[in-house]
Structure formats: structure tokens, C-alpha cells
Design an enzyme around this catalytic site. Structure first.
Site, PDB file in Angstrom:
ATOM      1  N   HIS A  79       0.850  -1.193   0.000  1.00 67.48           N
ATOM      2  CA  HIS A  79       0.000   0.000   0.000  1.00 67.48           C
ATOM      3  C   HIS A  79       0.886   1.245   0.000  1.00 67.48           C
ATOM      4  O   HIS A  79       0.701   2.151  -0.817  1.00 67.48           O
ATOM      5  CB  HIS A  79      -0.927  -0.008   1.218  1.00 67.48           C
ATOM      6  N   ASP A 108       6.341  21.807 -26.583  1.00 66.57           N
ATOM      7  CA  ASP A 108       6.354  20.461 -26.015  1.00 66.57           C
ATOM      8  C   ASP A 108       7.442  20.422 -24.955  1.00 66.57           C
ATOM      9  O   ASP A 108       8.048  21.445 -24.632  1.00 66.57           O
ATOM     10  CB  ASP A 108       6.653  19.427 -27.129  1.00 66.57           C
ATOM     11  N   TRP A 144       7.142   0.115   3.911  1.00 66.73           N
ATOM     12  CA  TRP A 144       7.610   0.854   2.732  1.00 66.73           C
ATOM     13  C   TRP A 144       8.979   1.458   2.991  1.00 66.73           C
ATOM     14  O   TRP A 144       9.679   1.848   2.067  1.00 66.73           O
ATOM     15  CB  TRP A 144       6.614   1.920   2.299  1.00 66.73           C
ATOM     16  N   SER A 172      13.211   6.158 -13.932  1.00 68.92           N
ATOM     17  CA  SER A 172      12.108   6.898 -14.526  1.00 68.92           C
ATOM     18  C   SER A 172      12.004   8.299 -13.933  1.00 68.92           C
ATOM     19  O   SER A 172      11.857   9.288 -14.658  1.00 68.92           O
ATOM     20  CB  SER A 172      10.809   6.112 -14.311  1.00 68.92           C
ATOM     21  N   SER A 173      12.098   8.397 -12.602  1.00 70.81           N
ATOM     22  CA  SER A 173      11.977   9.717 -11.966  1.00 70.81           C
ATOM     23  C   SER A 173      13.106  10.634 -12.378  1.00 70.81           C
ATOM     24  O   SER A 173      12.906  11.830 -12.591  1.00 70.81           O
ATOM     25  CB  SER A 173      12.034   9.587 -10.445  1.00 70.81           C
ATOM     26  N   HIS A 256      13.370  11.931   3.469  1.00 68.02           N
ATOM     27  CA  HIS A 256      12.756  13.197   3.849  1.00 68.02           C
ATOM     28  C   HIS A 256      12.564  14.126   2.659  1.00 68.02           C
ATOM     29  O   HIS A 256      11.458  14.628   2.465  1.00 68.02           O
ATOM     30  CB  HIS A 256      13.412  13.897   5.029  1.00 68.02           C
ATOM     31  N   GLU A 258      12.071  13.208  -0.209  1.00 72.65           N
ATOM     32  CA  GLU A 258      10.977  12.541  -0.922  1.00 72.65           C
ATOM     33  C   GLU A 258       9.614  13.032  -0.431  1.00 72.65           C
ATOM     34  O   GLU A 258       8.690  13.255  -1.200  1.00 72.65           O
ATOM     35  CB  GLU A 258      11.097  11.020  -0.707  1.00 72.65           C
ATOM     36  N   TYR A 260       8.931  15.922   0.621  1.00 69.40           N
ATOM     37  CA  TYR A 260       8.678  17.238   0.035  1.00 69.40           C
ATOM     38  C   TYR A 260       8.458  17.157  -1.458  1.00 69.40           C
ATOM     39  O   TYR A 260       7.756  17.985  -2.037  1.00 69.40           O
ATOM     40  CB  TYR A 260       9.792  18.214   0.425  1.00 69.40           C
ATOM     41  N   SER A 271      -1.543  27.351  -5.280  1.00 72.30           N
ATOM     42  CA  SER A 271      -1.255  28.760  -5.538  1.00 72.30           C
ATOM     43  C   SER A 271      -1.821  29.236  -6.876  1.00 72.30           C
ATOM     44  O   SER A 271      -1.773  30.430  -7.182  1.00 72.30           O
ATOM     45  CB  SER A 271       0.257  29.015  -5.517  1.00 72.30           C
ATOM     46  N   HIS A 305      15.029  13.108  11.989  1.00 68.68           N
ATOM     47  CA  HIS A 305      13.847  13.218  12.857  1.00 68.68           C
ATOM     48  C   HIS A 305      12.960  11.976  12.727  1.00 68.68           C
ATOM     49  O   HIS A 305      12.044  11.793  13.511  1.00 68.68           O
ATOM     50  CB  HIS A 305      13.056  14.504  12.606  1.00 68.68           C
ATOM     51  N   HIS A 306      13.241  11.144  11.722  1.00 69.47           N
ATOM     52  CA  HIS A 306      12.510   9.879  11.625  1.00 69.47           C
ATOM     53  C   HIS A 306      13.166   8.820  12.499  1.00 69.47           C
ATOM     54  O   HIS A 306      12.708   7.692  12.563  1.00 69.47           O
ATOM     55  CB  HIS A 306      12.507   9.380  10.183  1.00 69.47           C
ATOM     56  N   THR A 331       6.756  27.018   5.974  1.00 66.29           N
ATOM     57  CA  THR A 331       5.465  26.388   5.702  1.00 66.29           C
ATOM     58  C   THR A 331       4.345  27.296   6.177  1.00 66.29           C
ATOM     59  O   THR A 331       3.329  27.476   5.489  1.00 66.29           O
ATOM     60  CB  THR A 331       5.377  25.024   6.399  1.00 66.29           C
ATOM     61  N   LYS A 334       3.625  30.060   3.764  1.00 69.88           N
ATOM     62  CA  LYS A 334       2.787  29.689   2.621  1.00 69.88           C
ATOM     63  C   LYS A 334       1.305  29.704   3.002  1.00 69.88           C
ATOM     64  O   LYS A 334       0.464  30.234   2.280  1.00 69.88           O
ATOM     65  CB  LYS A 334       3.163  28.291   2.100  1.00 69.88           C
ATOM     66  N   ARG A 453       1.922   1.286  15.072  1.00 72.94           N
ATOM     67  CA  ARG A 453       1.520   1.138  13.681  1.00 72.94           C
ATOM     68  C   ARG A 453       1.936  -0.243  13.182  1.00 72.94           C
ATOM     69  O   ARG A 453       2.694  -0.942  13.844  1.00 72.94           O
ATOM     70  CB  ARG A 453       2.150   2.230  12.823  1.00 72.94           C
TER      71      ARG A 453
HETATM   72 CU   LIG Z   1      11.041  13.739   7.416  1.00 74.77          CU
END
Ligand SMILES: [Cu+2]
Ligand SMILES: [Cu+2]
Lengths: 534, 377
Positions: A79, A108, A144, A172-173, A256, A258, A260, A271, A305-306, A331, A334, A453
Site C-alpha cells: 500500500h 512540447d 515501505w 524513470s523519476s 525526507h 521525498e 517534500y 497557488s 527526525h525519523h 510552511t 505559505k 503502527r
Molecule cells: Cu522527514
């Protein structure tokens, strides 16, 4: 018009799509590729959603009802992987493909053949990853985040396919990002300076750099796993002198940014939508750009922080706590800017605007729980509980996903030349909004009460909130079928849309007819004050 | 349309508030230690700051949604920046953050003060159980034991009514004294686990090859429950943590009796046992240590976890079977049980596997066989 006819003359096969299915296989057109990306991500969204519903069905009541723990772990893992790499990221790339050439006034993308390749890699990558679920021994079951050594020494045999799939997604990315950067830096219409670029273009430019910086890191991590599994190295194996904690540092150095990558383009989308429906220019354009840039910079220095609970030295903990808290500042800027844009506007609330406002509110809630998680001593209590699950689902579902849905409603008339059904759109919004909150709000409580979790079964005191959460998930899941219906209905029988489909819409894409011509701008348009945001 | 929305919102608010009153736990627990109480007040502080900011920010947003709509005939203003405002909403949040960071730093420094302990327990995570090893002043083991989930499978599979401590109960809890500074050394044998006791306000990952430390001084006797919080494979959800804090005198008495049973237990390694004794002991050990993977009926979950019923190993030479269980199979879930079980337990579980689920090797495994194989230790 005369130019078009003239051009037709010497290069005719370039001017319309090929017929039949091969059109989609060979296409190098940014719109076709954008469409492919978007439908692909929608399909992945539905598959990932089915896995989520398996999880929520199992968690509806305490005890094991439908699936066994080993299968449950495969559901949570896939998932997450499918939603992150298969649904959210390709959807943003699809939007980039559709919108960036039109918004910068280009015909293009800069590298059309590579564009084709970067899309067509994806179905193979995900086909391979999903096929592992049917293999002997099962698919990826290590979350994940695939922490070693659970994902190496103790992984099912299919992990090798998973590693290869991650490599493909990364390739690909990276190709997609190079293409986006090349397009934005080289193909802007004359007069569109960097500080006049639409915010969606800005956020994607920064996102693309983030992707190029961190995707190779992810590739490095999975390659080390591959070596540990098959070639007897010990990068992450303590018994051989390696370090499992190093895996987490490498993973989150990718992970991290990722996070963002999945939210910056959303900032861009919102916006555009809020000023359009407030009929008022975006407030603080340049501070928006600087805020995105600072968030991107900070995203490289907060990764641990993870990992507050892995046992870092005190100085490390403090550094990562402070740097993480700092992200709240740009943040906040914004969010304040969006509200200031709404302030004293003349607002109407069509479906894209509803999703955008819900984005601002619910993403901010995710931001609040994020700030709480940044505080190391309390993070010890929240870490790896449902509080974290609630937090990142608030930023990813009513955050990233709502922005994508908002974008689809907003630009659908431009893409298809047809208008969607407004009352069905509103129905979709309210069902999604209610569903999302019933699903994820109670998870804050079960997390605070102590529910870890990634568990298939739980203690009795968590029962009420889990039941509520499961009901919400089914409401949310099934209301996405309304979305599918609306899309098909619009494409087949929507009412014709105008070139400038929304009264307050600004930007070069709205100067084109709807549907936009196959080659967006064959001649560079004039960038007038009226069509820029800042 | 509006009416319906109001009704829906109303019902949601009502149900949520009804649940609020019903559910016994909605917020973080304040816990019992000084640290956990400090963490709790820090949590409440940030929560209220966020609520306050939320009320202001969302208040402005919803006022705007209400007042600045086209349908009210308002003209859109055209302003698009204000340096003063923008500076204000950069600086004020920064100050609020500093206000949060200060107490957070203080608490964190306290949490890191692990020295000056009165006793030390090593906590070791295994797939899917905890081992507690009591260490003396020189960090030598005095005795150790495993703490396994005690909830019967029949409750998990909904064949029996679940009790209040469902999934939060173990066969033997970690026992510690009140009012003494206990230091926990956290590590793991196989994959990463995490040891968490919410009421003490402490959580740390148990990482193979790494020793982390934590401490707690528990002022009140009682039973405190937690769970593993790092995904560690199949039964991650089934490895709870139970700590019983005993009054000091009671703890000392228990500790002394544990040390003396330890002596009796080591002496029994020299005994020989009958088939019936081995079977009885073996069944018990199998149920606790092996059935998670090989299942209670010996059928396993192939291909990940092989069946014991009809297994070539269980029907083959005794020493090979013993050696496999003692040394484990590197790189698989089959652990080196020589490190977890004593010779009596090893001999009896192997004997049990060789004479159950239709297997019939017709021999006897004795603790002496185990001691021979492991090189006389
Ligand atoms: Cu993070
Ligand atoms: Cu675990």
C-alpha cells in the site's frame, strides 16, 4: 491559423496523434504522455486503495478476521510503496507534462523521446513489484521504509524483484526530472523571467532538483541491500561488521526530501487555484518562491527526525529537533499567504476551490502534528504509533492527493475541452472530505493512547477508534468511484468549455483554446502583465 | 444542500463527542515517572499552542470564506503583498518555536542522564519475544528469562472471549523495584525491534549489534504495559512488554529466590529424563518458542516456515536435529536456540518434535547430548 497550415505542409506527421493503440506506445507528445501518467497513477491509486481497504477491514475489529499477519504486512508495505511511487509521484509528473509546456509557452517538453521512455518504464516496474504478491513466499513485507536487516537477511526471496523495481522507478523519476528542468530552463517564452514563472513551474523546478539529488541515494541503498543478500557483503549486517542504523540514515536522506517531492508541486497547484477563484492576485509571490526554496534546502538537513529513537547522541538529537522545527516557518508563510490571497477576494466555490481550501485546512493540521513530532522528547511517545500514521496521511491524502484532484478538476476543461458536472464534483468533494476525516482523525487518538503502527491486531481499548477509521476508509474509497464516473462522463459527454474556462484564471495556458492544440505553442506567445502571477 | 451538510457535520460532532466521553483513553498518558510527567506537560503545551494557532488561522480563513464571496456582491481587492505582514508572520512563529524548543531541550537533557544507576537489566529483542537479563555490578548475568505473549491463540482467532489485557499480557513480566534507578540496556538478536513503556515515557530501538540505554525511576508499584513499536516481521503485533514494579523489599525477596532457582535449574542439566517427562516439558517449550512459525499442529507455513510433521530432520539422526536447533539456520527465521534455551529445554523440545505430529524417531534426547554438542558448556 495560416502558420499551422504552412507548417503542416512540410512536416505533416507531427501534427496530430497517430491512430489506434500504437499512438500511446510511440507517442512523444507531452499531452499524450501526461494523460498516460495520469491514468496510470489513477489505476495505481485504485490498487493501492484496495490494499488499504484490506488493511482497514482486518482492523475493523480486534482479533484476526480476514488475513494472517504475514499477508497483512505485505498489504501495508505494498500500500505504501504503490501510493508513494505509483500514485502520487506519477500523478505530479503527469500534471507537469500537461502543464509546464503550456505554462511557459513552449510547444512540447525539451526531451520528448526520453519522456516516452520514462513513462513506459513504470508499468514494468510496478508489474514486477505487484507480481511478487503472487510468488511463493510472498511479496515485500518489511514496510515501505524497508529497514535492514528485516529487508535483507530476513526478507522473502522476492525482495530481489522489489530491488529491481525500485531501480526502474528511480531511473524513470530521474529522466522525468531532467526533462522538466531542461524544459523550464530552456523553453520559456521570451519575457518570462524566472521570477515571472507560474508557481506550479517554480515548485516543479525545485522538486526536480530534489529528485535528481536523492533518487541516486535510494538506488545506492537498494544496491547495498542487493549485495548484502546475494554477494555476502555486510553493509547492514551487524554480525559482519555492518550497521543497520546506517541503512536508516541513507534511507531517510532520500526519504525526507521525498516527502517534500510529494508536497511542493501541491503548493504550486493550490497557488493557482486560490487566486483564480478569489479573483485576486496571489499574495506574496516572491515570498512563496523563497519559502519553497528554503523548505527544499531544509529538507536535506532534517532526515534523522525519523530516527529519534535509534539512539543518537544528544547533540545529534538537538540538531535535528531544531532544524525540523524551523521548517514550520516557511510552511507557515505559505499558509498565511494563501489565506491573505483569499482575504477580501470575491470568492466562488467550484470543486477545485473546495479541494484547495480543504487542502489548506487539513494540510495545516498535518503540519501541526508534524511540529509536535519534531519535539524529540515527546516524539519518543508518538514514534511508530498511529499518531504518526495520522500525521502523514493528513499531509498526503487531504494534502498531496487533494491537490492532485483539485488540479484535475481545474485543468480538465483545458485538457478535454469539456466541463465536468459541477454538482457531481461537489458530491465527490464532500464525500471525500468527510471520509478522509472519519478515517484519519481518530487515528490521532489511537496513537496517543498507545497503538503501534503496522500491527494486524490490537488491544481492546483501541477498538472504537479503529472501527470508526475503517468506516471512514470505506466511505473515502468508494467515493473515488464517483470521481472515475465524473471523469469518464466529462470526456464522453461534458458541455464544451471556453478557452479561459474560469472567470479569474490567469496564465498562458488559458490563452489557448480548449481543448489545447496538440502542440501547445508552435510560436512563442507574448508574456503580458495580465497573464503573470507575481 | 446546506441543511444536509449541517446535519452531517452535526451528527459527526455528536458521535465523536459521545466516543470522547466513552473511550477511557484519548490523550497521551501522563505516566508515573518524573520524566513521563514532564513529557506529558510538554505534549500538552505544544498541543495547546497548536490549537490556539489553529483557532486564529482557521478563524480568519473561515471568516473570509463567509464574508468575501462573490455571491455577496463584493468587489475583489487587488493587493498582493505587504512587507510588514510578511515579516510579522515570519518572526512571530520563530519566537513561538524558540519558546517550545527551550523546555524540550531541558527535558531531553534529563532523559540522557543515564549514569548513577542502582541496577541494570539487559533487554534483548528476538523475533517475537523479549529477553530480560539481570546483570550484577560487573555486568555479569545473574539470571535471565524470556517474556512471551500469554494471550491464547483461541482469543486471537475469535474462538474465545477476549480479556481486558488482550495482547498486552506475558507469561513472565520484567520485574523491577520501585524508587531505584534502573538502567536498561536495549539490544536485539535478529532484526530491529523497539522497547516502549508509555507510562515511563521511554522508548528505544533494539538494534542488533548496538546497545542503547534508557533509565527509569518508578515511584509507584504496579503493572505497566507496552508493545514492540518497530516492525519486526510476522508477529510484530504480538510481542508485548509488561513491567511489574514491586516495592523494594518484595523485589529483593523475589530476586533472591530467582537466583536460587537458577542454581537448581543448572543442576538439573546433569539429570536424565524419561520419555513422558521429555514430552511434557517439550510440548510446553514448543508451544512457547516454536509454534509461532511451525504452528501448534506442526504443519508450519511453507515455504517460509517448514513443517515439522514428516520433516526429514525430525526423522533423521538425533544429533543433526539437535545441532540445527542449537545453532539455527543463518539467514532465516530459524534462530540459534542454543542461546535462548537451556539444555533441558533443548533436549525436551527436540524429543517432542521427534515424537509428535506423526513423527516417531523412537529415541531419547537428553540434556547431556546437548552439552556434548555445544562443546561441554
Ligand atoms: Cu522527514
Ligand atoms: Cu516489533
Amino acid at each position: 491559423m495560416s502558420e499551422v497550415i504552412h507548417a503542416d505542409h512540410h512536416d505533416d506527421h507531427h501534427h496530430g496523434p497517430e491512430k489506434g493503440l500504437l499512438r500511446w506506445l510511440y507517442t512523444t507528445n507531452h499531452k499524450d504522455i501526461g494523460t498516460l501518467y495520469l491514468w496510470f497513477s489513477f489505476a495505481m491509486f485504485l490498487i493501492g486503495g484496495v490494499l488499504a481497504l484490506v488493511i482497514r477491514a482486518e482492523l475493523f475489529q480486534p482479533g484476526l478476521q480476514f488475513v494472517q499477519p504475514e499477508f497483512f504486512n505485505q498489504m501495508t508495505t505494498n500500500h505504501g510503496l504503490i501510493m508513494v511511487f505509483g500514485a502520487i509521484m506519477p500523478a505530479f509528473v503527469g500534471l507537469a507534462n500537461w502543464l509546464i509546456p503550456m505554462q511557459v509557452g513552449a510547444p512540447d517538453m525539451a526531451l520528448p523521446r526520453m519522456n516516452n521512455l520514462s513513462f513506459w518504464i513504470l508499468p514494468f516496474a510496478f508489474g514486477m513489484m505487484i507480481s511478487t504478491l503472487f510468488m511463493e513466499g510472498g511479496g515485500p513485507n518489511f514496510g515501505w521504509t524497508f529497514y535492514a536487516p528485516l529487508s535483507t537477511t530476513y526478507a522473502p526471496d522476492s525482495v530481489t524483484y522489489f530491488i529491481f523495481a525500485v531501480h526502474l522507478m528511480g531511473a524513470s523519476s530521474i529522466m522525468g526530472s531532467i526533462n522538466i528542468i531542461a524544459t523550464i530552463l530552456n523553453m520559456r517564452a521570451p519575457g518570462m523571467t524566472l521570477m515571472k514563472m507560474p508557481l506550479f513551474v517554480w515548485t516543479w523546478l525545485i522538486t526536480a532538483y530534489l529528485l535528481i539529488a536523492v533518487m541516486p541515494v535510494l538506488a545506492g541503498a537498494v544496491t547495498m541491500m542487493l549485495f548484502d543478500i546475494h554477494f555476502d557483503t555486510s553493509f547492514f549486517n551487524a554480525a559482519g561488521g555492518g550497521d543497520p542504523v546506517m541503512f536508516q540514515h541513507i534511507f531517510w536522506f532520500f526519504g525526507h526530501p521525498e516527502v517534500y517531492i510529494m508536497i511542493l508541486p501541491a503548493f504550486g497547484i493550490v497557488s493557482h487555484i486560490i487566486p483564480t477563484f478569489a479573483r485576486k492576485p496571489l499574495f506574496g509571490y516572491s515570498s512563496m518562491v523563497y519559502a519553497v526554496a528554503s523548505i527544499a534546502f531544509l529538507s536535506f538537513i532534517v532526515w534523522a527526525h525519523h530516527m529519534f529513537t535509534v539512539g543518537m547522541p544528544l547533540a545529534g538529537q538537538l540538531f535535528f529537533m531544531y532544524s525540523t522545527m524551523l521548517i514550520a516557518v516557511p510552511t507557515g508563510v505559505k499558509v498565511f499567504n494563501w489565506i491573505a490571497t483569499m482575504w477580501r477576494g470575491a470568492m466562488t466555490f467550484e470543486t477545485p476551490m473546495l479541494f484547495a481550501i480543504a487542502f489548506v485546512v487539513l494540510f495545516t493540521m498535518g503540519g501541526f502534528s508534524g511540529l509536535m513530532l519534531a519535539i524529540t522528547p515527546v516524539d519518543y511517545q508518538y514514534h511508530d504509533t498511529y499518531f504518526v500514521v495520522a500525521h502523514f496521511h493528513y499531509v498526503l491524502v487531504p494534502g498531496a492527493l487533494f491537490s492532485i484532484i483539485a488540479a484535475v478538476y481545474f485543468w480538465l476543461p483545458k485538457w478535454t475541452g469539456k466541463m465536468y458536472d459541477e454538482s457531481l464534483g461537489k458530491l465527490h468533494f464532500w464525500l471525500s472530505f468527510i471520509g478522509v476525516n472519519i478515517t484519519f482523525f481518530p487515528q490521532h487518538f489511537s496513537g496517543l493512547a498507545g497503538m503501534p503502527r503496522r500491527i494486524p491486531d490490537y488491544a481492546l481499548q483501541f477498538a472504537d477508534f479503529n472501527m470508526l477509521s475503517s468506516i471512514g476508509a470505506f466511505i473515502f474509497g468508494f467515493s473515488q468511484l464517483v470521481f472515475l464516473y465524473i471523469l469518464i462522463n466529462t470526456i464522453r459527454s461534458g458541455k464544451p468549455a471556453e478557452g479561459r474556462s474560469w472567470e479569474g484564471a490567469k496564465g498562458l495556458e488559458w490563452t489557448l483554446p480548449s481543448p489545447a492544440p496538440y502542440h501547445s505553442f508552435t510560436h512563442p506567445p507574448k508574456v503580458t502583465e495580465a497573464e503573470i502571477q507575481g | 444542500m446546506k441543511k444536509i451538510i449541517l446535519q452531517v457535520v452535526g451528527t459527526v460532532i455528536l458521535t465523536v463527542s459521545a466516543l470522547w466521553v466513552q473511550a477511557d483513553e484519548l490523550n497521551l498518558r501522563a505516566g508515573v515517572t518524573e520524566i513521563s510527567k514532564e513529557v506529558y506537560s510538554l505534549h500538552m503545551l505544544i498541543l495547546w499552542i497548536c490549537v490556539a494557532i489553529g483557532v486564529v488561522v482557521f478563524g480568519v480563513l473561515f471568516y473570509s470564506v463567509y464574508a468575501h464571496r462573490k455571491s455577496k456582491g463584493v468587489e475583489a481587492a487587488q493587493f498582493h503583498h505587504s512587507t510588514k505582514l510578511e515579516l510579522a508572520w515570519t518572526i512571530v512563529p520563530t519566537l513561538i518555536l524558540v519558546g517550545m524548543a527551550y523546555p524540550a531541550t531541558e527535558t531531553l537533557i534529563k532523559m540522557y542522564d543515564t549514569g548513577g544507576e542502582d541496577m541494570t537489566v539487559e533487554v534483548r529483542g528476538y523475533q517475537w519475544k523479549w529477553q530480560y537479563k539481570y546483570l550484577d555490578e560487573d555486568y555479569n548475568r545473574t539470571f535471565s528469562f524470556f517474556s512471551n505473549l500469554a494471550t491464547p491463540r483461541s482469543q486471537i482467532n475469535n474462538r474465545q472471549v477476549k480479556t481486558d489485557t488482550y495482547l498486552l499480557e506475558v507469561d513472565e513480566p520484567l520485574r523491577i523495584p520501585t524508587n531505584r534507578k534502573v538502567r536498561f540496556l536495549i539490544t536485539a538478536e535478529d532484526v530491529i525491534h523497539a522497547w516502549w513503556v508509555p507510562d515511563f515515557g521511554i522508548k528505544r530501538d533494539a538494534v542488533p549489534g548496538v546497545v542503547n540505554d534508557l533509565w527509569a525511576i518508578v515511584p509507584e508499584p504496579g503493572i505497566y504495559r507496552g508493545q514492540c513499536t518497530e516492525l519486526c516481521g510476522k508477529d510484530h503485533g504480538f510481542m508485548p512488554i509488561v513491567v511489574e514494579a514491586l516495592p523494594e523489599a518484595e523485589f529483593d525477596a523475589w530476586y533472591a529466590s530467582r537466583v536460587s532457582t537458577e542454581v537448581v535449574r543448572t543442576e538439573s542439566f546433569d539429570d536424565t529424563f524419561s520419555h513422558e517427562q521429555l514430552m511434557a516439558k517439550g510440548e510446553e517449550v514448543y508451544g512457547t518458542y516454536c509454534s509461532a512459525c511451525h504452528l501448534a499442529n506442526g504443519q508450519g507455513i511453507p515455504p517460509a516456515f517448514p513443517a515439522i510433521a514428516g520433516s526429514a530432520v525430525a526423522m533423521g539422526p538425533k544429533d543433526d536435529h539437535l545441532r540445527l536447533v542449537i545453532e539455527g539456520v543463518a539467514g532465516t527465521g530459524m534462530q540459534a536456540f542454543g542461546k535462548q534455551l537451556d539444555p533441558v529445554e533443548l533436549a525436551s523440545v527436540v524429543h517432542f518434535q521427534r515424537h509428535s505430529f506423526g513423527n516417531d524417531a523412537g529415541d531419547l534426547s537428553q540434556p547431556a547430548d546437548v552439552i556434548n554438542l555445544s562443546g561441554g558448556q
